[in-house]
Write a protein that holds these residues in place. Sequence first.
Motif, PDB file in Angstrom:
ATOM      1  N   ALA A  30       0.846  -1.194   0.000  1.00  0.00           N
ATOM      2  CA  ALA A  30       0.000   0.000   0.000  1.00  0.00           C
ATOM      3  C   ALA A  30       0.878   1.239   0.000  1.00  0.00           C
ATOM      4  O   ALA A  30       1.978   1.240   0.565  1.00  0.00           O
ATOM      5  N   ILE A  31       0.383   2.288  -0.620  1.00  0.00           N
ATOM      6  CA  ILE A  31       1.028   3.595  -0.580  1.00  0.00           C
ATOM      7  C   ILE A  31       0.180   4.513   0.279  1.00  0.00           C
ATOM      8  O   ILE A  31      -1.052   4.571   0.124  1.00  0.00           O
ATOM      9  N   ALA A  32       0.821   5.235   1.186  1.00  0.00           N
ATOM     10  CA  ALA A  32       0.146   6.205   2.055  1.00  0.00           C
ATOM     11  C   ALA A  32       0.913   7.510   1.965  1.00  0.00           C
ATOM     12  O   ALA A  32       2.031   7.619   2.481  1.00  0.00           O
ATOM     13  N   THR A  33       0.319   8.506   1.332  1.00  0.00           N
ATOM     14  CA  THR A  33       1.042   9.723   0.979  1.00  0.00           C
ATOM     15  C   THR A  33       0.301  10.985   1.412  1.00  0.00           C
ATOM     16  O   THR A  33      -0.925  10.968   1.587  1.00  0.00           O
ATOM     17  N   THR A  34       1.043  12.058   1.537  1.00  0.00           N
ATOM     18  CA  THR A  34       0.447  13.359   1.844  1.00  0.00           C
ATOM     19  C   THR A  34      -0.220  13.971   0.616  1.00  0.00           C
ATOM     20  O   THR A  34      -1.047  14.875   0.754  1.00  0.00           O
ATOM     21  N   LYS A  35       0.142  13.522  -0.576  1.00  0.00           N
ATOM     22  CA  LYS A  35      -0.574  13.971  -1.773  1.00  0.00           C
ATOM     23  C   LYS A  35      -2.072  13.688  -1.629  1.00  0.00           C
ATOM     24  O   LYS A  35      -2.479  12.755  -0.933  1.00  0.00           O
ATOM     25  N   ASP A  77      -1.137  -2.613  -4.327  1.00  0.00           N
ATOM     26  CA  ASP A  77      -2.525  -3.023  -4.132  1.00  0.00           C
ATOM     27  C   ASP A  77      -3.458  -1.864  -3.815  1.00  0.00           C
ATOM     28  O   ASP A  77      -4.666  -1.985  -4.034  1.00  0.00           O
ATOM     29  N   TYR A  78      -2.913  -0.772  -3.305  1.00  0.00           N
ATOM     30  CA  TYR A  78      -3.797   0.334  -2.929  1.00  0.00           C
ATOM     31  C   TYR A  78      -2.983   1.613  -2.798  1.00  0.00           C
ATOM     32  O   TYR A  78      -1.836   1.585  -2.340  1.00  0.00           O
ATOM     33  N   VAL A  79      -3.588   2.734  -3.197  1.00  0.00           N
ATOM     34  CA  VAL A  79      -2.966   4.055  -3.059  1.00  0.00           C
ATOM     35  C   VAL A  79      -3.916   4.937  -2.264  1.00  0.00           C
ATOM     36  O   VAL A  79      -5.053   5.173  -2.679  1.00  0.00           O
ATOM     37  N   GLN A  80      -3.436   5.415  -1.119  1.00  0.00           N
ATOM     38  CA  GLN A  80      -4.246   6.269  -0.256  1.00  0.00           C
ATOM     39  C   GLN A  80      -3.568   7.628  -0.082  1.00  0.00           C
ATOM     40  O   GLN A  80      -2.424   7.709   0.363  1.00  0.00           O
ATOM     41  N   GLY A  81      -4.270   8.680  -0.446  1.00  0.00           N
ATOM     42  CA  GLY A  81      -3.789  10.031  -0.196  1.00  0.00           C
ATOM     43  C   GLY A  81      -4.418  10.602   1.059  1.00  0.00           C
ATOM     44  O   GLY A  81      -5.169   9.932   1.771  1.00  0.00           O
ATOM     45  N   THR A  82      -4.101  11.871   1.315  1.00  0.00           N
ATOM     46  CA  THR A  82      -4.586  12.543   2.519  1.00  0.00           C
ATOM     47  C   THR A  82      -5.626  13.574   2.110  1.00  0.00           C
ATOM     48  O   THR A  82      -5.298  14.595   1.515  1.00  0.00           O
ATOM     49  N   THR A 102      -5.467  12.053  -2.848  1.00  0.00           N
ATOM     50  CA  THR A 102      -5.610  10.719  -3.427  1.00  0.00           C
ATOM     51  C   THR A 102      -5.696  10.758  -4.946  1.00  0.00           C
ATOM     52  O   THR A 102      -5.053   9.948  -5.641  1.00  0.00           O
ATOM     53  N   ASP A 103      -6.475  11.674  -5.506  1.00  0.00           N
ATOM     54  CA  ASP A 103      -6.621  11.703  -6.961  1.00  0.00           C
ATOM     55  C   ASP A 103      -5.287  11.967  -7.644  1.00  0.00           C
ATOM     56  O   ASP A 103      -4.927  11.310  -8.634  1.00  0.00           O
ATOM     57  N   MET A 104      -4.505  12.920  -7.097  1.00  0.00           N
ATOM     58  CA  MET A 104      -3.207  13.233  -7.687  1.00  0.00           C
ATOM     59  C   MET A 104      -2.232  12.081  -7.477  1.00  0.00           C
ATOM     60  O   MET A 104      -1.441  11.743  -8.374  1.00  0.00           O
ATOM     61  N   ALA A 105      -2.269  11.468  -6.303  1.00  0.00           N
ATOM     62  CA  ALA A 105      -1.361  10.355  -6.017  1.00  0.00           C
ATOM     63  C   ALA A 105      -1.595   9.203  -6.983  1.00  0.00           C
ATOM     64  O   ALA A 105      -0.645   8.605  -7.508  1.00  0.00           O
ATOM     65  N   ARG A 106      -2.853   8.897  -7.249  1.00  0.00           N
ATOM     66  CA  ARG A 106      -3.155   7.782  -8.149  1.00  0.00           C
ATOM     67  C   ARG A 106      -2.763   8.119  -9.588  1.00  0.00           C
ATOM     68  O   ARG A 106      -2.256   7.262 -10.318  1.00  0.00           O
ATOM     69  N   ARG A 107      -2.973   9.351  -9.999  1.00  0.00           N
ATOM     70  CA  ARG A 107      -2.530   9.776 -11.328  1.00  0.00           C
ATOM     71  C   ARG A 107      -1.012   9.647 -11.450  1.00  0.00           C
ATOM     72  O   ARG A 107      -0.501   9.200 -12.483  1.00  0.00           O
ATOM     73  N   PHE A 108      -0.321  10.034 -10.406  1.00  0.00           N
ATOM     74  CA  PHE A 108       1.136  10.013 -10.390  1.00  0.00           C
ATOM     75  C   PHE A 108       1.653   8.576 -10.475  1.00  0.00           C
ATOM     76  O   PHE A 108       2.516   8.250 -11.300  1.00  0.00           O
ATOM     77  N   VAL A 109       1.114   7.711  -9.629  1.00  0.00           N
ATOM     78  CA  VAL A 109       1.537   6.310  -9.619  1.00  0.00           C
ATOM     79  C   VAL A 109       1.247   5.657 -10.966  1.00  0.00           C
ATOM     80  O   VAL A 109       2.070   4.903 -11.495  1.00  0.00           O
TER      81      VAL A 109
END
Length: 215
Positions: free
Chosen positions: A104-109, A128-133, A111-118
């Motif tokens: 899992a990714i847990a970022t300060t970005k 398996d999962y990308v979670q932003g703040t 969520t929408d931007m984090a998923r676009r970035f990944v």
Amino acid sequence: MTHLQKTIVFDLDGTLVDSLPDIIASFQYGFASLGLPAPEDAAVRALIGQPLEAMYAHFAPTHAPQLCVVYREHYARNFVNRSRPFPGVVELLRTLRERGYWLAIATTKRTDMARRFVEALGLMPAVDYVQGTDGFPHKPAPDVIHRALGALGAEGLWMVGDTTADILAGRAAGLRTYGVTWGNHDAELLATAAPDELQPDLGRLLEHLPPLARG
């Protein structure tokens, strides 16, 4: 008895991806667009990992809301100009998946931007999962980690990050912590958060995570 899937949680910027040049460039662009003096690279780098609003408030509190708008517009167009996964990251993620772990990714970005970035970096199939703040407390609060693990219905083992906020958030979430020094905080600063591991890269993580028993 139900066994939760064992999961490794990673920070994104400065941990999996060398994204510093694009972040700093977009951050400084906002000042130039408003006719304000831009801070030096080192001053920006020292604050990366904090919420964007707090970073801008440090330099220009009265202009922070407008600067955030400009940053998000500029960064969304330029976020992979120079950003690339750190050496060995793709192979590491593949190996952990092969060993039976969820990632899992847990970022300060956001969520929408984090998923676009990944997705743009080709890493989405590797995790398996990308979670932003989004509207809840940022690291060092553990909320983003709890949300990622909750969405997966998984058990977290390690939090891997490059800042003291990552390490403190991981500890608060009850995970072991791994600090990697190729990102935004150097070894001396990361050591103040007392991670369980402090390393120049992610290689040693594999020593702690042997293949899981099947069945």
